[in-house]
Scaffold this active site. Structure first.
Site, PDB file in Angstrom:
ATOM      1  N   LYS A 171     -41.498 -45.211  45.185  1.00 51.95           N
ATOM      2  CA  LYS A 171     -40.699 -45.699  46.366  1.00 51.95           C
ATOM      3  C   LYS A 171     -41.728 -46.696  46.898  1.00 51.95           C
ATOM      4  CE  LYS A 171     -38.861 -44.238  50.687  1.00 51.95           C
ATOM      5  NZ  LYS A 171     -38.862 -43.286  51.698  1.00 51.95           N
ATOM      6  N   HIS A 177     -39.572 -34.860  57.636  1.00 49.34           N
ATOM      7  CA  HIS A 177     -38.933 -34.274  56.551  1.00 49.34           C
ATOM      8  C   HIS A 177     -39.799 -33.722  55.534  1.00 49.34           C
ATOM      9  CE1 HIS A 177     -40.800 -37.967  55.215  1.00 49.34           C
ATOM     10  NE2 HIS A 177     -40.580 -37.526  53.772  1.00 49.34           N
ATOM     11  N   ASP A 214     -40.677 -33.392  51.458  1.00 51.85           N
ATOM     12  CA  ASP A 214     -40.086 -34.110  50.223  1.00 51.85           C
ATOM     13  C   ASP A 214     -39.415 -33.058  49.220  1.00 51.85           C
ATOM     14  OD1 ASP A 214     -41.219 -36.360  51.037  1.00 51.85           O
ATOM     15  OD2 ASP A 214     -43.213 -36.511  49.880  1.00 51.85           O
ATOM     16  N   HIS A 273     -43.585 -33.853  57.377  1.00 48.73           N
ATOM     17  CA  HIS A 273     -44.463 -34.974  57.634  1.00 48.73           C
ATOM     18  C   HIS A 273     -43.466 -36.117  58.171  1.00 48.73           C
ATOM     19  CE1 HIS A 273     -43.197 -35.334  53.611  1.00 48.73           C
ATOM     20  NE2 HIS A 273     -43.303 -36.607  53.495  1.00 48.73           N
TER      21      HIS A 273
HETATM   22  O1  LIG Z   1     -45.276 -43.788  54.422  1.00 46.25           O
HETATM   23  C1  LIG Z   1     -45.916 -42.618  54.364  1.00 46.25           C
HETATM   24  O2  LIG Z   1     -47.049 -42.216  54.444  1.00 46.25           O
HETATM   25  C2  LIG Z   1     -45.017 -41.390  53.946  1.00 46.25           C
HETATM   26  C3  LIG Z   1     -43.497 -41.669  53.560  1.00 46.25           C
HETATM   27  C4  LIG Z   1     -42.683 -40.643  52.935  1.00 46.25           C
HETATM   28  O3  LIG Z   1     -42.800 -39.461  53.705  1.00 46.25           O
HETATM   29  C5  LIG Z   1     -41.678 -40.933  52.383  1.00 46.25           C
HETATM   30  O4  LIG Z   1     -41.226 -41.857  51.847  1.00 46.25           O
HETATM   31  O5  LIG Z   1     -41.120 -39.436  51.727  1.00 46.25           O
HETATM   32 FE   LIG Z   2     -42.109 -37.969  52.454  1.00 46.60          FE
END
Ligand SMILES: O=C(O)CCC(=O)C(=O)O
Ligand SMILES: [Fe+2]
Length: 327
Positions: free
Chosen positions: A194, A213, A215, A269
């Site tokens: 991503k 959230h 992951d 996070h």
């Molecule tokens: O941008 C970030 O450091 C974390 C992004 C994130 O938590 C995610 O895309 O699941």
């Molecule tokens: Fe994340």
């Protein structure tokens, strides 16, 4: 219309006071997430440090991970170039209904908020990078032209880091070194890349890039640019994660929490945004193939410590999580 060019933040992006980053962030200069050197220490110590970080926080950074820094710079350059293309170029890769892969944004006016739901201040693209049989190149940007080559090269290196981490995490749980990787799906483990693109925001004290959230992956391997913004929750407080040059940030995700029967915690996070600078991050989610069944390891779910999670197919887990159905 591009909301990120406006000077006033629309109400859909303003979070309730009890969540706003300006109010809920703890500024503790003494707080540091563990930074673990993968090269310069003996395996026993490495395994111990990973065990501590994974049980106490669920997030750590690794240095000397073996991915050349110029390759990471190229990965960052081609990703940034993609997001700097005109909107209609990016929309050629738009997600189709129901698909995970593709481009998406919350920063265009046409994108109406769902009733009462607040929005993040970000755009993103998802595409699988491993195993080769799972890769669908229609979702990989064709501009810039080196995007594919750089991402293929990065995938090869990241796979080696992923394998190493599965081995140390496995040992750290008291399992045989191959057991954790096998439990997540072995050579069929899917690597979903991503890119998060967070443009400057007029009110970073009120908005989030990505709201709080965990992951749903087994683990997530992320490189950020040098604009801080990742925050983690520990003991109900929110802390900033430092930018460490050349580090990869490792998140423990839901599947390792489940397999470890709660010994390791999926880290809660979120990300904040900046008033002046664009933050970009490149997470890769390492997840079981969709039909693969995940549950607590029998060695970690005993009579004294019974299983606290159900075993289920990863696709069913994902369906429940996305639709907010209790697991
Ligand atoms: O941008 C970030 O450091 C974390 C992004 C994130 O938590 C995610 O895309 O699941
Ligand atoms: Fe994340």
């Amino acid at each position: 219309m591009d909301i990120s060019k406006e000077t006033i933040i629309p109400s859909d992006y303003i979070w309730p006071e009890n969540e706003q980053p300006g109010i809920t962030t703890v500024h503790d200069p003494g707080f540091r997430v563990p930074v673990i050197d993968l090269e310069n220490q003996d395996e026993e110590r490495l395994v111990k440090l990973i065990a501590e970080a994974s049980s106490e926080i669920g997030l750590f950074q690794v240095i000397n991970h073996g991915i050349p820094s110029d390759l990471v710079e190229k990965l960052q350059r081609v990703g940034k170039e993609f997001f700097e293309l005109p909107q209609h170029e990016k929309e050629k890769y738009s997600k189709l209904p129901g698909s995970v892969e593709g481009y998406g944004t919350t920063l265009q006016k046409e994108d109406e908020a769902k009733q009462g739901l607040k929005k993040g201040w970000s755009s993103h693209i998802f595409h699988k990078i491993w195993p080769p049989s799972a890769v669908d190149l229609t979702f990989w940007p064709k501009t810039p032209s080196s995007y594919r080559e750089v991402n293929e090269e990065y995938s090869k290196y990241l796979k080696i880091v992923g394998d190493k981490l599965f081995k140390y995490l496995s040992l750290s749980l008291g399992l045989e070194e191959h057991e954790l990787k096998k439990g997540v799906g072995g050579d069929d483990i899917e690597y979903l890349a991503k890119i998060n693109y967070y443009p400057p925001c007029p009110r970073p004290d009120l908005a989030f890039g990505v709201p709080a959230h965990t992951d749903m992956s087994a683990m997530t391997l992320l490189v950020p640019n040098d604009v801080p913004g990742l925050q983690i929750s520990k003991d109900d407080r929110w802390y900033n994660v430092d930018y460490v040059p050349n580090a990869i940030i490792i998140h423990i995700g839901d599947q390792i929490e489940i397999m470890s029967n709660g010994k390791y915690k999926a880290v809660l996070h979120r990300t904040t945004v900046s008033k002046e600078r664009t933050r970009i991050s490149w997470p890769v989610f390492l997840s079981p193939p969709s039909e693969h069944i995940v549950g607590p390891f029998s060695k970690l779910a005993t009579n004294e410590n019974p299983a606290i999670y159900k075993s289920k197919k990863f696709c069913d887990y994902a369906y429940c999580k996305l639709n907010k159905i209790p697991q």
